[in-house]
Design an enzyme around this catalytic site. Structure first.
Site, PDB file in Angstrom:
ATOM      1  CB  SER A 107     -22.532 -10.384  -7.159  1.00  0.00           C
ATOM      2  OG  SER A 107     -21.753  -9.541  -7.940  1.00  0.00           O
ATOM      3  N   GLY A 108     -21.061 -12.336  -9.541  1.00  0.00           N
ATOM      4  CA  GLY A 108     -19.780 -12.902  -9.972  1.00  0.00           C
ATOM      5  C   GLY A 108     -19.860 -14.388 -10.261  1.00  0.00           C
ATOM      6  CB  THR A 112     -23.602 -11.107 -17.243  1.00  0.00           C
ATOM      7  OG1 THR A 112     -24.255 -10.527 -16.131  1.00  0.00           O
ATOM      8  CG2 THR A 112     -23.709 -10.198 -18.425  1.00  0.00           C
ATOM      9  CG  ASN A 157     -18.576  -9.616 -11.690  1.00  0.00           C
ATOM     10  OD1 ASN A 157     -17.576  -9.522 -12.397  1.00  0.00           O
ATOM     11  ND2 ASN A 157     -19.745 -10.005 -12.138  1.00  0.00           N
ATOM     12  CB  SER A 160     -20.913  -6.391 -10.556  1.00  0.00           C
ATOM     13  OG  SER A 160     -22.062  -6.795  -9.892  1.00  0.00           O
ATOM     14  CB  SER A 161     -25.474  -7.114 -14.085  1.00  0.00           C
ATOM     15  OG  SER A 161     -24.740  -8.029 -14.818  1.00  0.00           O
ATOM     16  N   GLY A 387     -28.650 -12.212  -8.069  1.00  0.00           N
ATOM     17  CA  GLY A 387     -28.951 -13.380  -7.247  1.00  0.00           C
ATOM     18  C   GLY A 387     -29.206 -12.986  -5.811  1.00  0.00           C
ATOM     19  CD  GLU A 389     -26.773  -8.517  -4.034  1.00  0.00           C
ATOM     20  OE1 GLU A 389     -27.109  -7.587  -3.302  1.00  0.00           O
ATOM     21  OE2 GLU A 389     -26.331  -8.363  -5.186  1.00  0.00           O
TER      22      GLU A 389
HETATM   23  N1  LIG Z   1     -18.210 -19.522 -18.514  1.00  0.00           N
HETATM   24  C1  LIG Z   1     -17.233 -18.708 -18.184  1.00  0.00           C
HETATM   25  N2  LIG Z   1     -16.028 -18.870 -18.715  1.00  0.00           N
HETATM   26  C2  LIG Z   1     -15.023 -18.054 -18.383  1.00  0.00           C
HETATM   27  N3  LIG Z   1     -15.137 -17.027 -17.512  1.00  0.00           N
HETATM   28  C3  LIG Z   1     -16.331 -16.806 -16.937  1.00  0.00           C
HETATM   29  C4  LIG Z   1     -17.442 -17.633 -17.257  1.00  0.00           C
HETATM   30  N4  LIG Z   1     -18.461 -17.173 -16.532  1.00  0.00           N
HETATM   31  C5  LIG Z   1     -18.022 -16.110 -15.818  1.00  0.00           C
HETATM   32  N5  LIG Z   1     -16.736 -15.884 -16.061  1.00  0.00           N
HETATM   33  C6  LIG Z   1     -15.891 -14.827 -15.460  1.00  0.00           C
HETATM   34  O1  LIG Z   1     -16.490 -14.346 -14.289  1.00  0.00           O
HETATM   35  C7  LIG Z   1     -16.736 -12.945 -14.360  1.00  0.00           C
HETATM   36  C8  LIG Z   1     -18.074 -12.639 -13.716  1.00  0.00           C
HETATM   37  O2  LIG Z   1     -19.131 -13.164 -14.487  1.00  0.00           O
HETATM   38  P1  LIG Z   1     -20.511 -12.404 -14.687  1.00  0.00           P
HETATM   39  O3  LIG Z   1     -20.309 -10.978 -14.961  1.00  0.00           O
HETATM   40  O4  LIG Z   1     -21.282 -13.178 -15.672  1.00  0.00           O
HETATM   41  O5  LIG Z   1     -21.125 -12.578 -13.277  1.00  0.00           O
HETATM   42  P2  LIG Z   1     -22.608 -12.248 -12.842  1.00  0.00           P
HETATM   43  O6  LIG Z   1     -23.152 -13.483 -12.258  1.00  0.00           O
HETATM   44  O7  LIG Z   1     -23.328 -11.651 -13.966  1.00  0.00           O
HETATM   45  O8  LIG Z   1     -22.356 -11.237 -11.698  1.00  0.00           O
HETATM   46  P3  LIG Z   1     -23.268  -9.968 -11.285  1.00  0.00           P
HETATM   47  O9  LIG Z   1     -24.418 -10.486 -10.542  1.00  0.00           O
HETATM   48  O10 LIG Z   1     -22.356  -9.183 -10.434  1.00  0.00           O
HETATM   49  O11 LIG Z   1     -23.633  -9.307 -12.543  1.00  0.00           O
HETATM   50  C9  LIG Z   1     -16.746 -12.625 -15.841  1.00  0.00           C
HETATM   51  O12 LIG Z   1     -16.351 -11.310 -16.066  1.00  0.00           O
HETATM   52  C10 LIG Z   1     -15.761 -13.634 -16.368  1.00  0.00           C
HETATM   53  O13 LIG Z   1     -14.464 -13.123 -16.200  1.00  0.00           O
HETATM   54 MG   LIG Z   2     -24.087  -9.890 -14.385  1.00  0.00          MG
END
Ligand SMILES: Nc1ncnc2c1ncn2[C@@H]1O[C@H](COP(=O)(O)OP(=O)(O)OP(=O)(O)O)[C@@H](O)[C@H]1O
Ligand SMILES: [Mg+2]
Length: 1079
Positions: A107-108, A112, A157, A160-161, A387, A389
């Site tokens: 997560s984070g 996404t 996050n 977070s999805s 992912g 956890e």
């Molecule tokens: N390539 C990137 N460039 C800039 N910021 C990023 C990038 N990837 C992620 N981030 C930052 O990290 C934060 C978390 O990313 P994201 O929501 O994609 O995580 P996730 O892996 O989908 O987490 P979860 O499993 O909780 O959904 C985003 O809101 C953004 O602020």
């Molecule tokens: Mg996500």
């Protein structure tokens, strides 16, 4: 010329972990850190992309970057998610291979974001057009809608999805998008009713309360204040990085673009509001007479409002919260719910309501974005799933999630190995067995239909009798006890009996990514996911179209006594479908890693990354990839890159590329076991060999650069020299031309001058001759003309008009003169000489004549006047004339004398008896007799005397007696002196030596001075025997008084003395006469 670049150029660390040398966890982490510190967030493991979350926006997603990576080979540029997206898209479009992009990470870690980057890249590079753009827009806009309902702020996050998402994007044969299908996995619905500390409920609740208009809120019977709702955690209600109000507008806008109708949007919001209201319903216990506890709703207002929103009859819902009907063998049994059960029922309803709404949203979006055409589609799937956890306390959700990741790892290993194997076969290389850890055994532990953990759980849930989480654990302990990846206190013959890290109510699974401890509490409940039938029936009765659809099992007509499938069962099924779906596609992996726990940029927490590297199996990944050959490349780019290392291949290799590479390898003496020749690629076993080649290349490039520089410098100098030489010739030729031109011009000029002089001289000579000739001709012509003229004039004069003019002129002048003279005659002025009038002149040309005539007339008139005078009058005028000549403009008293006639005898002396004696004593005729004042010489005082003038003498006599005092013969008078002033003084000066001179000169004063002196002068001038008496007029003259000469001086008296004349003897020499000032 196109510049060929490579992943190997300008590398920070190594861009592909496969090339890491030596390969160890430390070097792996160092490489990641080194690249992360240089803003290189992407690194490859072969075709897998590792992505580190930068936690800040980097300038690497610009349209320019898209263009840079478009249509480039995967290893051509430095690692980037776009390279992966481009590879996948081109392989889909050009080779007709369905693709899937598997994004994993905790997560984070940025899954996404990565999925959105892939989608936006594909949208940017695929076809364009109105219809295609609409499809693209709808696909992209589905993200904000799903994020609003399915994402929440967690401690890890802010966005977070809380669900798994798999989206198939469908393309036509040209690679234009046609539509898509979204599948969602296991929404974390427990979040609806309870959130851990520091986390929030799903975004949509906060967005609705912050962003909706007052009017909308009123319609939904909501208040803006978060604290009014039990389901909303307050400790982190507002998140600084999120603007809920703005996001609400974005979501509404996205829903519109995706194709939601206005009433659908309203229904969705009503459901969201209903969930909030539901959370506010509270229960209190009430004892029944049968001793049972029953629950009652505390405040029915929220229930009422919720029922109004959903169109449910309040009493029906109220009853559903109080009773539970169980049907068994056609019998219905109703039991009352206690307070705890009522709360359980309420929360179950809220969770179900929300999760079903979410599933409905996905279905509705799918309806909008599904491909219209029925032709065969190419598909690109993007999987953004939670992912692996590992928390301190892991529950059913983590178990499910980790199971999913275990499956993904399995498919990853399978597909990677398969791909590797396929490539070896394709290239005709001998297959060497690769040692790797196969996690199929773990998957089996969980999903096996007979004795898998999930099957065990289902069995336990369906079993009659008392079922608890503990009975479930007991079951596991007996059935899985022998499994090498299962651990619990009571399993494996008490091996873990004393392991205090393993509590009694927990079991531990050794996942491929590490050991995870699961607490069994809640497993049974969560797997059951029970919603009392009374509630679903109450919902079905709602007068709200959407609610009815969401609870189809509540339809009394279709009562199904079978239990609904458990959550675990459902999930396993959907994971199974997903896996079989993925297996048909070409996989592309993005492994997301979170560099730190603080959501901060620039921080790289090694332990955290190390943990992720481990459980993502990245080292495993590298090893698998390197088990055979670490590096492979098609022959053409390989030869292109290293051809400078061998004389035979440099600069051009004429034969086939493979032979070129062979020549190269032989020349470089690379050991034969280090590489193999495939059909189209060369395979290099060790990264060492590749780096050896790279090092050689680098050296050679430096030499080549020097060579190029040398040749270039030589060429530059030579071309500069040639240019100078060429310029010198040009300059010299221009100069010579210029000098010759100057010389020629000078000669030409001189010639012209000489020529012109000669020509001039000749011309002048000729001119002179011609002029002379012409003059002669002219003279002849003139003479003859004159002669002829004279002849002709003589003959024709009488006919000439010119003469007429003169005649007319003369005649006119004559006439004018005649008229003038006649006119003048009639207008002549009077004959008086003092008449000054004269007629005006008629013509200006007569000016002179007119003046002259006036003068003549005046002279004539004066002559006429004079001719009328008698002799006496003439004598009088003669005297007056003489007086004028003597005194005019000389003596001030003269003007007053002009008008006075010269009487002569003022005393009438002959008649006056008093002067009888005196007159008789004078022989001659008395010309003048008057009384004068004789000035006393001593004091200047006057005494009266009678003055007589005869032709011969001047006589002075006493006035009273008439006795002669003095008689001076005229010849003895030398002169008369008088002043210029307005006085009557005069001095009679005697000739020196005369008889009378002894007495001295006489100083007299007379009122008739002018007449007296004029007469005196006249007598002297008429006498022939004497010289003329001189008359001196001066304001200062000398007088002879006996012996002394006295100066008589006339001064102007002041006005205050009046008109009197005074005379004073100043001293012996001066007698001063003061006269009145001139008028
Ligand atoms: N390539 C990137 N460039 C800039 N910021 C990023 C990038 N990837 C992620 N981030 C930052 O990290 C934060 C978390 O990313 P994201 O929501 O994609 O995580 P996730 O892996 O989908 O987490 P979860 O499993 O909780 O959904 C985003 O809101 C953004 O602020
Ligand atoms: Mg996500």
């Amino acid at each position: 010329m196109e510049v060929k670049t490579s992943l190997l150029d300008n590398m920070i660390g190594v861009g592909d972990m496969v090339l890491l040398e030596p390969l160890s966890e430390d070097s792996f982490l160092d490489n990641l850190k080194n690249r992360f510190d240089h803003n290189e967030i992407y690194t490859y493991i072969g075709s897998v992309v590792i992505s580190l979350n930068p936690y800040r926006s980097l300038p690497i997603y610009t349209p320019d970057k898209v263009e840079e990576y478009r249509n480039r080979n995967f290893y051509e540029l430095s690692p980037h998610i776009y390279a992966l997206a481009d590879e996948a898209y081109r392989s889909l479009r050009d080779q007709d291979k369905d693709q899937c992009i598997l994004i994993t990470g905790e997560s984070g870690a940025g899954k996404t974001e990565a999925s959105k980057l892939v989608m936006s890249y594909v949208a940017a590079v695929c076809g364009k057009g109105q219809e295609v753009n609409k499809v693209k827009e709808q696909l992209l806009q589905s993200n904000p809608v799903l994020e609003a309902f399915g994402n929440a702020k967690t401690v890890r996050n802010d966005n977070s999805s809380r669900f798994g998402k798999y989206m198939d994007i469908e393309f036509d044969f040209k690679g234009d998008p046609l539509g898509g299908v979204i599948s969602n996995y296991l929404l974390e619905k427990s979040r609806v009713v309870k959130q851990p500390r520091g986390e929030r409920n799903f975004h949509i609740f906060y967005q609705l309360l912050s962003g909706a208009s007052d009017d909308t809120l009123k319609k939904l019977k909501l208040e803006r204040d978060f604290s009014k709702y039990n389901y909303l955690s307050l400790d982190s209600a507002t998140v600084s990085a999120l603007d809920d109000a703005a996001n609400f507008r974005t979501v509404r806008n996205a829903m519109q673009i995706v194709g939601f109708m206005e009433d659908e949007m309203q229904s969705v919001l009503e459901l969201v509001a209903a969930v909030l209201k539901l959370g506010n319903i509270e229960f209190k216990p009430e004892s029944r007479c049968n001793g049972m506890d029953e629950s009652r709703i505390k405040d029915k207002n929220d229930l009422k409002e919720m029922c109004e929103l959903l169109g449910i009859e309040q009493s029906v819902l109220e009853r559903a919260f109080s009773y539970r009907t169980v049907e068994a063998k056609m019998e219905k049994v109703s039991t009352t719910l206690n307070v705890a059960q009522a709360y359980y029922a309420r929360d179950a309803l809220a969770k179900n309501l929300y999760s079903r709404l979410f599933s409905w949203l996905v279905t509705r979006i799918n309806e909008s974005i599904k491909a219209q055409a029925k032709t065969r589609h190419k598909v690109m799937g993007v999987l953004d799933i939670y992912g692996f956890e590992i928390f301190e306390e892991n529950s059913f959700e983590q178990f499910i999630i980790n199971y999913c990741n275990e499956k993904l790892q399995q498919i990853f290993i399978e597909l990677t190995l398969r791909e590797e194997q396929e490539e070896y076969v394709r290239e005709g290389i001998e297959w060497t067995n690769i040692e790797y850890f196969n996690n199929a055994v773990i998957c089996d532990l969980i999903e096996n239909n007979q004795n898998g953990i999930l099957a065990m759980l289902d069995e336990e849930c369906l079993r009659p009798g008392t079922v608890t989480d503990e009975t479930f654990l007991d079951k596991l302990n007996t059935i899985c006890a022998q499994h090498q990846h299962f651990e619990s206190r009571l399993s494996k013959k008490s091996k873990f009996l004393n392991d205090h890290s393993l509590p009694h109510n927990c079991f531990r699974i050794q996942h491929y990514a590490g050991k995870v401890l699961y607490r069994v509490e809640g497993f049974v409940d969560k797997n059951n996911d029970l919603l009392y039938r009374d509630l679903s029936q109450a919902m079905y009765k709602a007068n709200h179209s959407l609610i009815k659809q969401l609870f189809p099992e509540g339809n009394p007509a279709k009562v199904n006594l079978k239990r609904p499938p458990t959550a675990g069962f459902q999930f396993k099924a959907s994971v199974g479908t997903l896996m079989s779906n993925l297996q048909t596609k070409n996989p592309n992996y993005i492994r997301c890693i979170k560099p730190n726990d603080k959501k901060a940029s620039h921080i790289f927490t090694e332990s955290l990354v190390c943990h992720q590297v481990r459980y993502l199996g990245l080292m495993e990944n590298v090893r698998v990839r390197r088990a055979g050959y670490a590096f492979r490349q098609t022959y053409e780019p390989c030869l292109e890159r290293y051809k400078m290392l061998c004389k035979n291949t440099w600069p051009h290799w004429r034969g086939p590329a493979r032979q070129g590479v062979e020549a190269l390898m032989t020349d470089l003496q690379v050991p034969a076991e280090e590489f193999s020749y495939g059909r189209s690629k060369i395979f290099i076993r060790n990264p060492r060999t590749l780096f050896f080649l790279e090092e050689k290349r680098k050296q050679c490039l430096e030499d080549l650069a020097s060579l190029i520089q040398k040749i270039y410098r030589g060429w530059k100098c030579r071309s500069h020299f040639l240019l100078l030489k060429k310029s010198q010739i040009v300059v010299a030729s221009w100069y010579r031309r210029y000098a010759q031109q100057k010389k020629y011009q000078k000669i030409k000029h001189s010639t012209t001058v000489v020529q012109s002089y000669i020509r001039g001289w000749q011309a002048r000579k000729l001119l002179r001759e011609l002029k002379y000739q012409k003059k002669c001709e002219e003279a002849v012509t003139t003479i003859s003309a004159y002669w002829h003229g004279t002849q002709v004039r003589r003959d024709y004069r009488k006919f000439f008009r010119a003469n007429a003019g003169r005649k007319i002129y003369n005649f006119t002048i004559q006439r004018i003169m005649q008229k003038y003279f006649l006119g003048l005659k009639s207008k002549l002025p009077s004959m008086s000489p003092i008449d000054k009038s004269w007629p005006a002149r008629p013509y200006s040309f007569l000016d002179g004549v007119h003046t002259e005539l006036r003068r003549i007339f005046h002279l004539w008139r004066c002559k006429k006047y004079r001719s009328r005078f008698t002799e006496e009058k003439k004598a009088v005028y003669a005297e007056k004339l003489e007086a004028s000549e003597l005194f005019k403009d000389k003596k001030a008293v003269y003007p007053s004398s002009v008008s006075q006639p010269f009487k002569g005898d003022y005393l009438e002396i002959s008649k006056n008896p008093k002067y009888q004696k005196l007159s008789s004593g004078v022989e001659e005729k008395i010309l003048l007799a008057d009384v004068v004042n004789k000035i006393n010489r001593a004091n200047g005082k006057g005494s009266s005397r009678i003055f007589l003038l005869t032709k011969k003498s001047v006589i002075l006599a006493d006035q009273k007696t008439g006795q002669v005092k003095a008689s001076v013969p005229l010849p003895e008078l030398a002169s008369v002196s008088t002043s210029t002033q307005c006085d009557g003084f005069f001095a009679l000066k005697l000739k020196e030596g005369s008889a009378s001179a002894g007495k001295g000169d006489f100083l007299l004063s007379s009122d008739h001075l002018i007449e007296l002196i004029t007469k005196l002068h006249r007598i002297s001038s008429t006498a022939a025997d004497r010289e003329k008496l001189s008359v001196d007029i001066s304001d200062e003259f000398l007088v002879q008084f006996k012996q002394d000469k006295v100066c008589v001086k006339f001064i102007q008296g002041s006005h205050k003395n009046g008109n009197s004349v005074s005379c004073k003897r100043k001293n012996n020499r001066l007698l001063e006469v003061s006269v009145p000032p001139s008028p």
